[in-house]
Design a protein around this motif. Sequence first.
Motif, PDB file in Angstrom:
ATOM      1  N   LEU B  16       0.821  -1.212   0.000  1.00 41.56           N
ATOM      2  CA  LEU B  16       0.000   0.000   0.000  1.00 41.56           C
ATOM      3  C   LEU B  16       0.854   1.262   0.000  1.00 41.56           C
ATOM      4  O   LEU B  16       0.620   2.192  -0.788  1.00 41.56           O
ATOM      5  CB  LEU B  16      -0.925   0.004   1.221  1.00 41.56           C
ATOM      6  CG  LEU B  16      -1.769   1.263   1.396  1.00 41.56           C
ATOM      7  CD1 LEU B  16      -2.699   1.478   0.199  1.00 41.56           C
ATOM      8  CD2 LEU B  16      -2.591   1.176   2.682  1.00 41.56           C
ATOM      9  N   GLN B  20       1.308   4.159  -2.864  1.00 39.27           N
ATOM     10  CA  GLN B  20       1.060   5.581  -2.611  1.00 39.27           C
ATOM     11  C   GLN B  20       2.248   6.425  -3.073  1.00 39.27           C
ATOM     12  O   GLN B  20       2.072   7.465  -3.708  1.00 39.27           O
ATOM     13  CB  GLN B  20       0.779   5.781  -1.107  1.00 39.27           C
ATOM     14  CG  GLN B  20       0.405   7.183  -0.688  1.00 39.27           C
ATOM     15  CD  GLN B  20      -1.030   7.586  -1.029  1.00 39.27           C
ATOM     16  OE1 GLN B  20      -1.796   6.804  -1.585  1.00 39.27           O
ATOM     17  NE2 GLN B  20      -1.379   8.814  -0.714  1.00 39.27           N
ATOM     18  N   ALA B  23       2.549   6.386  -6.947  1.00 39.58           N
ATOM     19  CA  ALA B  23       1.503   7.184  -7.593  1.00 39.58           C
ATOM     20  C   ALA B  23       1.811   8.679  -7.509  1.00 39.58           C
ATOM     21  O   ALA B  23       1.279   9.464  -8.301  1.00 39.58           O
ATOM     22  CB  ALA B  23       0.144   6.891  -6.977  1.00 39.58           C
ATOM     23  N   THR B  26       2.796  10.309 -10.778  1.00 38.37           N
ATOM     24  CA  THR B  26       1.849  10.540 -11.872  1.00 38.37           C
ATOM     25  C   THR B  26       1.818  12.023 -12.240  1.00 38.37           C
ATOM     26  O   THR B  26       1.686  12.862 -11.346  1.00 38.37           O
ATOM     27  CB  THR B  26       0.446  10.050 -11.455  1.00 38.37           C
ATOM     28  OG1 THR B  26       0.550   8.659 -11.171  1.00 38.37           O
ATOM     29  CG2 THR B  26      -0.570  10.248 -12.576  1.00 38.37           C
ATOM     30  N   ASP B  35       5.682   7.573 -17.073  1.00 37.44           N
ATOM     31  CA  ASP B  35       4.497   7.929 -16.284  1.00 37.44           C
ATOM     32  C   ASP B  35       3.541   6.730 -16.282  1.00 37.44           C
ATOM     33  O   ASP B  35       3.010   6.314 -15.234  1.00 37.44           O
ATOM     34  CB  ASP B  35       3.816   9.164 -16.899  1.00 37.44           C
ATOM     35  CG  ASP B  35       3.232  10.110 -15.864  1.00 37.44           C
ATOM     36  OD1 ASP B  35       2.349   9.659 -15.113  1.00 37.44           O
ATOM     37  OD2 ASP B  35       3.631  11.271 -15.804  1.00 37.44           O
ATOM     38  N   ILE B  36       3.360   6.165 -17.462  1.00 37.91           N
ATOM     39  CA  ILE B  36       2.465   5.007 -17.590  1.00 37.91           C
ATOM     40  C   ILE B  36       3.035   3.791 -16.855  1.00 37.91           C
ATOM     41  O   ILE B  36       2.306   3.087 -16.145  1.00 37.91           O
ATOM     42  CB  ILE B  36       2.225   4.703 -19.089  1.00 37.91           C
ATOM     43  CG1 ILE B  36       1.426   5.854 -19.711  1.00 37.91           C
ATOM     44  CG2 ILE B  36       1.522   3.369 -19.270  1.00 37.91           C
ATOM     45  CD1 ILE B  36       1.252   5.752 -21.211  1.00 37.91           C
ATOM     46  N   ALA B  39       2.657   4.175 -13.105  1.00 41.36           N
ATOM     47  CA  ALA B  39       1.253   3.993 -12.720  1.00 41.36           C
ATOM     48  C   ALA B  39       0.890   2.513 -12.736  1.00 41.36           C
ATOM     49  O   ALA B  39       0.180   2.025 -11.848  1.00 41.36           O
ATOM     50  CB  ALA B  39       0.341   4.786 -13.654  1.00 41.36           C
ATOM     51  N   ASN B  40       1.405   1.791 -13.720  1.00 37.70           N
ATOM     52  CA  ASN B  40       1.163   0.344 -13.762  1.00 37.70           C
ATOM     53  C   ASN B  40       1.684  -0.360 -12.526  1.00 37.70           C
ATOM     54  O   ASN B  40       1.014  -1.210 -11.948  1.00 37.70           O
ATOM     55  CB  ASN B  40       1.914  -0.272 -14.946  1.00 37.70           C
ATOM     56  CG  ASN B  40       0.973  -0.581 -16.079  1.00 37.70           C
ATOM     57  OD1 ASN B  40      -0.193  -0.887 -15.842  1.00 37.70           O
ATOM     58  ND2 ASN B  40       1.478  -0.495 -17.292  1.00 37.70           N
ATOM     59  N   ALA B  42       2.358   0.989  -9.651  1.00 35.60           N
ATOM     60  CA  ALA B  42       1.556   1.439  -8.504  1.00 35.60           C
ATOM     61  C   ALA B  42       0.243   0.666  -8.451  1.00 35.60           C
ATOM     62  O   ALA B  42      -0.212   0.249  -7.378  1.00 35.60           O
ATOM     63  CB  ALA B  42       1.300   2.941  -8.596  1.00 35.60           C
ATOM     64  N   LEU B  43      -0.367   0.457  -9.616  1.00 36.78           N
ATOM     65  CA  LEU B  43      -1.637  -0.286  -9.648  1.00 36.78           C
ATOM     66  C   LEU B  43      -1.436  -1.736  -9.216  1.00 36.78           C
ATOM     67  O   LEU B  43      -2.281  -2.303  -8.521  1.00 36.78           O
ATOM     68  CB  LEU B  43      -2.243  -0.222 -11.056  1.00 36.78           C
ATOM     69  CG  LEU B  43      -2.972   1.084 -11.373  1.00 36.78           C
ATOM     70  CD1 LEU B  43      -3.213   1.227 -12.876  1.00 36.78           C
ATOM     71  CD2 LEU B  43      -4.312   1.149 -10.613  1.00 36.78           C
ATOM     72  N   LEU B  46      -1.028  -1.651  -5.506  1.00 41.23           N
ATOM     73  CA  LEU B  46      -2.314  -1.354  -4.878  1.00 41.23           C
ATOM     74  C   LEU B  46      -3.222  -2.586  -4.926  1.00 41.23           C
ATOM     75  O   LEU B  46      -3.923  -2.906  -3.951  1.00 41.23           O
ATOM     76  CB  LEU B  46      -2.951  -0.168  -5.604  1.00 41.23           C
ATOM     77  CG  LEU B  46      -4.233   0.426  -5.054  1.00 41.23           C
ATOM     78  CD1 LEU B  46      -4.105   0.802  -3.586  1.00 41.23           C
ATOM     79  CD2 LEU B  46      -4.604   1.680  -5.879  1.00 41.23           C
ATOM     80  N   ARG B  50      -4.708  -4.533  -1.687  1.00 44.38           N
ATOM     81  CA  ARG B  50      -6.136  -4.761  -1.420  1.00 44.38           C
ATOM     82  C   ARG B  50      -6.397  -6.226  -1.076  1.00 44.38           C
ATOM     83  O   ARG B  50      -7.149  -6.533  -0.134  1.00 44.38           O
ATOM     84  CB  ARG B  50      -6.971  -4.325  -2.628  1.00 44.38           C
ATOM     85  CG  ARG B  50      -6.879  -2.817  -2.862  1.00 44.38           C
ATOM     86  CD  ARG B  50      -7.733  -2.387  -4.034  1.00 44.38           C
ATOM     87  NE  ARG B  50      -9.131  -2.679  -3.752  1.00 44.38           N
ATOM     88  CZ  ARG B  50     -10.094  -2.701  -4.671  1.00 44.38           C
ATOM     89  NH1 ARG B  50      -9.782  -2.463  -5.945  1.00 44.38           N
ATOM     90  NH2 ARG B  50     -11.330  -2.963  -4.328  1.00 44.38           N
TER      91      ARG B  50
END
Lengths: 241, 241, 312, 312
Positions: B16, B20, B23, B26, B35-36, B39-40, B42-43, B46, B50
Amino acid sequence: MNGPFDFTLALGDDALIAAQRLAEWTTRAPEMEEDIALANIALDQLGAARLLLSYAGELESAGRDEDALAYLRDDREFRNALLVELPNDDFAVTMAKLFFLAAYQLPLYSALAGCADERLAAIGAKARKESAYHLDHGALWVKRLGDGTEESHRRMQAAVDQVWPYTHELFAADPAAPVDPATVRTAFDEVVGPVLAEATLTQPDSAWAPAGGRAGVHTEHLAFLLAEMQVLHRAHPGAKW
Amino acid sequence: MNGPFDFTLALGDDALIAAQRLAEWTTRAPEMEEDIALANIALDQLGAARLLLSYAGELESAGRDEDALAYLRDDREFRNALLVELPNDDFAVTMAKLFFLAAYQLPLYSALAGCADERLAAIGAKARKESAYHLDHGALWVKRLGDGTEESHRRMQAAVDQVWPYTHELFAADPAAPVDPATVRTAFDEVVGPVLAEATLTQPDSAWAPAGGRAGVHTEHLAFLLAEMQVLHRAHPGAKW
Amino acid sequence: EDLAAYFTEVVDAEQKIEPRDWMPDAYRRTLIRQIAQHAHSEIIGMQPEGNWISRAPSLKRKAILLAKVQDEAGHGLYLYAAAETLGISRDELVQLLLDGRQKYSSIFNYPTLSWADVGAIGWLVDGAAIVNQVPLCRCSYGPYARAMIRVCKEESFHQRQGYEILHTLAHGTPAQQAMAQDAVDRWWYPSLAMFGPPDGDSTHSAQSMAWKIKRFSNDDLRQRFVDMCVQQAGILGLRIPDEDLRWNDERQAYDYTQPDYDELMQVISGNGPCNRERMAHRRAAHADGNWVREAAAAYAAKRAGQKETVAA
Amino acid sequence: EDLAAYFTEVVDAEQKIEPRDWMPDAYRRTLIRQIAQHAHSEIIGMQPEGNWISRAPSLKRKAILLAKVQDEAGHGLYLYAAAETLGISRDELVQLLLDGRQKYSSIFNYPTLSWADVGAIGWLVDGAAIVNQVPLCRCSYGPYARAMIRVCKEESFHQRQGYEILHTLAHGTPAQQAMAQDAVDRWWYPSLAMFGPPDGDSTHSAQSMAWKIKRFSNDDLRQRFVDMCVQQAGILGLRIPDEDLRWNDERQAYDYTQPDYDELMQVISGNGPCNRERMAHRRAAHADGNWVREAAAAYAAKRAGQKETVAA
């Protein structure tokens, strides 16, 4: 703004947010003496904020004290001008913000000292002395940086250009207020013009005049400032500190 | 850490907080493709967070779901390793953190994929594929920056020196855990050594091994990260989003 | 020879050595090192508490904390000024700090993790500092002794403020009480370690005692601090995290567990939780301020030039 | 002449012009300007929503928002690639943006002040974008038309997500409802302004229509958007901030208040609330990344050199 509550709240928010930003310099200032000076100015602003917010709470008569107003409102409920919430950025930007703010607060507090509301008059009388010092300090640095090195001149001019548009909001007319801010614009101009000239800086003539702070429509920065400022207080509802 | 709850929570918190931080890049990365890519990653983190936090909540059986665990604990209750909470700093520091984290998560998730707990095994099986990509991506940048320009070499070496001490905490022995992190140190070393060598970087031999994250004793940075991350959720107790 | 005899006579008579007086080189070096370290500690020590100014939980507490951190900057300034009377400039001293060639107190290498840490620093860290520093008000070197009188007065004010923060928390909500206890748990042993290694391992002590720079041994001061804290902790309703703490009737003092001196040595040698960040923060502030200081110097030089031109 | 005739024939027949085909210079310039502006809008448009990633109120919403902002970067990339088929490089286009010589959509110069703004941007701004862009999927220039098909598919997904955020808020606590209404109040007129000035004041339109780059007038598209929103706002239970909004039976469309086109012109000319900050943010990111891009280039060059050496 209209009426004493909105006016008092707006002035209190200006002082509170200015204090929060200035205090961010603590341990980071370019000189030890300046660390102390910025803390002093932050303390003055914080002191004025406490008096103004306490009085606003009394005017409102809804049981909110200075801390309820400072810690339990979100950004849409804050009434400060955008100028004070702008990030500190480099030292030149901070000095531009300080100088313009003091050049507004000094005549405003001076006028307030003579107003009919005794409480506001007392706050104005105390705060104007402090503002006079803030103005001297800001003006001195504007001159030092403007007429210092090439690098500092470049930064100071950029800072003035960046902050200047945000000064217009400070003087939005409000004839119903204890002191109409529009009436202190002349005093502001008479102070600012000569200092910028002495500092070999060009006064911007940008027509852009961002506003919204007095109506609670802020920049994206304020919510971040408040998230940090309020985090502890909000995490312990009802606690005494 | 001990027992599946603490272990699962710690891994979830690692993911987590890493998400954070990643991200935060971004709109700020050095290239659009990067950037992409960030983000990938980070996703992915994340997503793993979860799954892990949801499962931790089930193991705890106290009615806390992923959001209760993410948004309603304070920093002393977080169990992530210090490495993931360190500020992003420049791109080299971010890549050092990413590379070391992936070199730890890949063997850890791989081992987890074969563990007796079916839920953890499934999470491990999914996450290790993602970690393999993160590791490739981090290693590629470590090599590009280490063996790029003089400037990038200097920055990348400084980043490795800065982040390296925080890797030791990742491997603190915990024989009672579903996978003892100490058992994946060898796999980490076998990946990290050759990449640093190829990147013309020196592996630090600093004995300093800051720790405390697994016990909830963090750096001063985590509380600021959480203040921002949690502000909205906490401002609306009980609300659905 | 006469000078040395006069120096010894003044020190022995509990009178003050002043900047213009002759003094042994080692005395001067010892004082510079000690005063500089003390000044650096004030400046670095602003960081852990400064970390909470933006988040102080009431406007009143914010004002008190900001004023306190500002006082620390002021203490730094007096102490650098005292050191300057020994023939070294503030710029040189600051550079020695930035280069890592002079130290600051290791206590500031621990993080402040909650608001209660601000209270614990006031109560324990400022408390320990006062126990250490009160005897320095009688130091044989005049400018240092006088600076310490002023510093100690303000420190004791800060200590009371810290105590009051903890008192409020300890009598507040369960979460506040837990926060206060947690802070005391984390700051207790590092505070004990502020008095330095046990007497047996302490260097320089005998000479500093003879010169009346130091008046009590590390262990004596530590004992005095423990005895003071036990009593105050009782009033606060907070537990000192030492299971072996108990009154010793024979010694008329509390027995207590010594801090981990190996840890202290690690922190002193640079490996505390925050050493790198404290120094990086100070270096960054100094570097970021370069252009400002240069501008101020250039402006001052232009003004001086103008005045000369006018005068000529 | 033959080439021009062939071009007109292809366009009139609703077929596609491809990169290798001859095309009028003005057609090329118009397309480059329009595609570049669209690409820049995707990149700058990441900022207002990106502002809320760190604070998204649930982990699920955080993941959805992060993925959405990432999609915008992806759209930027396809669109720059489409522009590149017209003989200009991405680096040149990025430089034109950074120099302020090409524009991006003015809507991104408004601040995102609450979480509900993320919903309002999805519902209104992406909604308006789709109404604008769906006709572009039939644009006469093949690479642009194909890029738009992909973009529109993802945009309509984003629009549904935004709608869903607002729906959840509008059916949530009173504070959430107020937040949702406030966002719609602030984003409504700026969204209407996204369709550009009224037809009478619009430049280039006739030529773009003839070239089948543009297919409907600004006002037609704006009307289509209003009609769509009124219906959806009803389901959301949110009020559109226009007292004069009402069904016109004769026109079979809603009458509505026009946005303030003077404000639009101000924002386009650089004086919106966030123009300076959006550009400063992009310039800072670009400048901060210089050393990284240089390193990647240097590394690639070394590798290419090594391969040649091995091959030789």
